[in-house]
Motif scaffolding. Structure first.
Motif, mmCIF file in Angstrom:
data_model
loop_
_atom_site.group_PDB
_atom_site.id
_atom_site.type_symbol
_atom_site.label_atom_id
_atom_site.label_comp_id
_atom_site.label_asym_id
_atom_site.label_seq_id
_atom_site.Cartn_x
_atom_site.Cartn_y
_atom_site.Cartn_z
ATOM 1 N N ARG A 10 51.372 37.327 45.612
ATOM 2 C CA ARG A 10 50.471 38.324 45.378
ATOM 3 C C ARG A 10 50.977 39.706 45.642
ATOM 4 N NH1 ARG A 10 44.108 38.101 46.135
ATOM 5 N NH2 ARG A 10 43.882 40.041 45.294
ATOM 6 N N ASP A 164 39.073 32.691 57.169
ATOM 7 C CA ASP A 164 40.337 32.586 56.287
ATOM 8 C C ASP A 164 40.110 33.846 54.968
ATOM 9 O OD1 ASP A 164 42.505 31.938 54.709
ATOM 10 O OD2 ASP A 164 41.385 30.156 53.600
ATOM 11 N N VAL A 166 39.287 35.332 51.525
ATOM 12 C CA VAL A 166 38.477 34.583 50.422
ATOM 13 C C VAL A 166 38.847 36.034 49.284
ATOM 14 C CG1 VAL A 166 36.315 34.148 49.352
ATOM 15 C CG2 VAL A 166 37.036 33.771 51.781
ATOM 16 N N THR A 171 38.293 28.788 45.838
ATOM 17 C CA THR A 171 38.953 27.941 46.552
ATOM 18 C C THR A 171 37.991 27.215 47.599
ATOM 19 O OG1 THR A 171 41.011 29.019 46.573
ATOM 20 C CG2 THR A 171 40.744 27.393 48.352
HETATM 21 P P1 AMP Z 1 40.058 32.537 46.121
HETATM 22 O O1 AMP Z 1 40.044 31.179 45.574
HETATM 23 O O2 AMP Z 1 40.470 33.522 44.903
HETATM 24 O O3 AMP Z 1 38.943 32.973 46.944
HETATM 25 O O4 AMP Z 1 41.565 32.757 47.034
HETATM 26 C C1 AMP Z 1 41.385 32.016 48.238
HETATM 27 C C2 AMP Z 1 42.983 31.449 48.415
HETATM 28 O O5 AMP Z 1 43.751 32.526 48.166
HETATM 29 C C3 AMP Z 1 42.820 31.183 50.033
HETATM 30 O O6 AMP Z 1 43.691 30.152 50.256
HETATM 31 C C4 AMP Z 1 43.495 32.674 50.701
HETATM 32 O O7 AMP Z 1 44.341 32.230 51.721
HETATM 33 C C5 AMP Z 1 44.367 33.057 49.347
HETATM 34 N N1 AMP Z 1 44.322 34.449 49.179
HETATM 35 C C6 AMP Z 1 43.399 35.098 48.532
HETATM 36 N N2 AMP Z 1 43.559 36.470 48.666
HETATM 37 C C7 AMP Z 1 44.804 36.570 49.158
HETATM 38 C C8 AMP Z 1 45.570 37.613 49.422
HETATM 39 N N3 AMP Z 1 45.247 38.977 49.093
HETATM 40 N N4 AMP Z 1 46.725 37.456 50.025
HETATM 41 C C9 AMP Z 1 46.996 36.372 50.368
HETATM 42 N N5 AMP Z 1 46.226 35.225 50.192
HETATM 43 C C10 AMP Z 1 45.155 35.215 49.574
#
Ligand code: AMP
Length: 219
Positions: A10, A164, A166, A171
């Motif tokens: 990212r 963690d 989000v 996720t």
């Molecule tokens: P989500 O499903 O979009 O809420 O994303 C959550 C997953 O993506 C988790 O495993 C986080 O560790 C990872 N994640 C979300 N945003 C970031 C970010 N800006 N940088 C790195 N990892 C991220």
């Protein structure tokens, strides 16, 4: 020569448009190439690909002059390294936005556990952020350091809660977890080695200014 430290994924993907806005094109794709040093169209600028958690370390010790890193990584690094000494943090790039949150299994009554003063087992990569957050709340926690797949911890009984990142929440949802506290908002920051800023002042200033202009243009 200016060396810019980025991590794959990212941060790389969201930094590339800012670099492009600043007239800097990275000439290789780290997802396809095994090269760790990537040339750009500007002979005086190169990109090094390092692990996300190593970006502050590279910049602090001068392995890179500048870097892009998440505020989460910067805070964890700073807590381990005396406030991130040697790192100048001139810009919020407004990219890779997300938040650090507490999540639990949907069937775990977090509010009651906190109200009753229960001791919570919390699994996380962000032990410093978690320790400070729960200490400020007066909640006793046993912290379990993990390096990935935090979501698995409450599902296997390893922990009651996780701390963690989000972003969309997908996720958590996919793993029957719910977000119960939002600890802080996160975005990526430009960090600069303080010695390099003095020694290569003009070149680094122009990189910072270019990032600032590109950030404003995409905001
Ligand atoms: P989500 O499903 O979009 O809420 O994303 C959550 C997953 O993506 C988790 O495993 C986080 O560790 C990872 N994640 C979300 N945003 C970031 C970010 N800006 N940088 C790195 N990892 C991220």
């Amino acid at each position: 020569m200016i060396t810019l430290a980025l991590s794959k994924g990212r941060i790389f993907e969201e930094t590339v448009p800012l670099l492009r806005g600043a007239g800097i094109e990275v000439l290789d794709d780290p997802e396809r190439s095994r090269k760790l040093i990537l040339a750009t169209n500007r002979p005086e600028v190169r990109v090094v690909i390092v692990r996300a958690t190593d970006v502050p370390t590279y910049v602090q010790y001068g392995g890179a002059d500048v870097g892009v890193t998440g505020l989460d990584t910067l805070i964890e690094h700073g807590a381990d390294w005396g406030g991130g000494a040697g790192l100048y943090q001139p810009l919020d790039l407004g990219i890779a936005k997300c938040r650090v949150s507490v999540a639990v299994r949907a069937d775990f009554d977090y509010a009651s556990a906190v109200r009753q003063g229960s001791r919570l087992r919390v699994a996380t990569k962000y032990v410093n952020i978690a320790r400070e957050f729960f200490a400020a709340k007066g909640v006793h926690v046993d912290l379990i350091k993990l390096y990935g797949s935090m979501e698995l911890a409450p599902l296997t009984g390893l922990a009651d809660a996780i701390v963690d990142l989000v972003s969309t929440g997908n996720t958590l949802k996919a793993n029957q977890l719910v977000e119960v506290e939002r600890i802080m908002d996160i975005s990526s920051r430009l960090v600069v080695n303080q010695a390099a800023l003095k020694l290569k002042q003009q070149a680094i200033r122009s990189v910072i200014d270019a990032f600032a202009a590109a950030t404003k243009a995409t905001a």
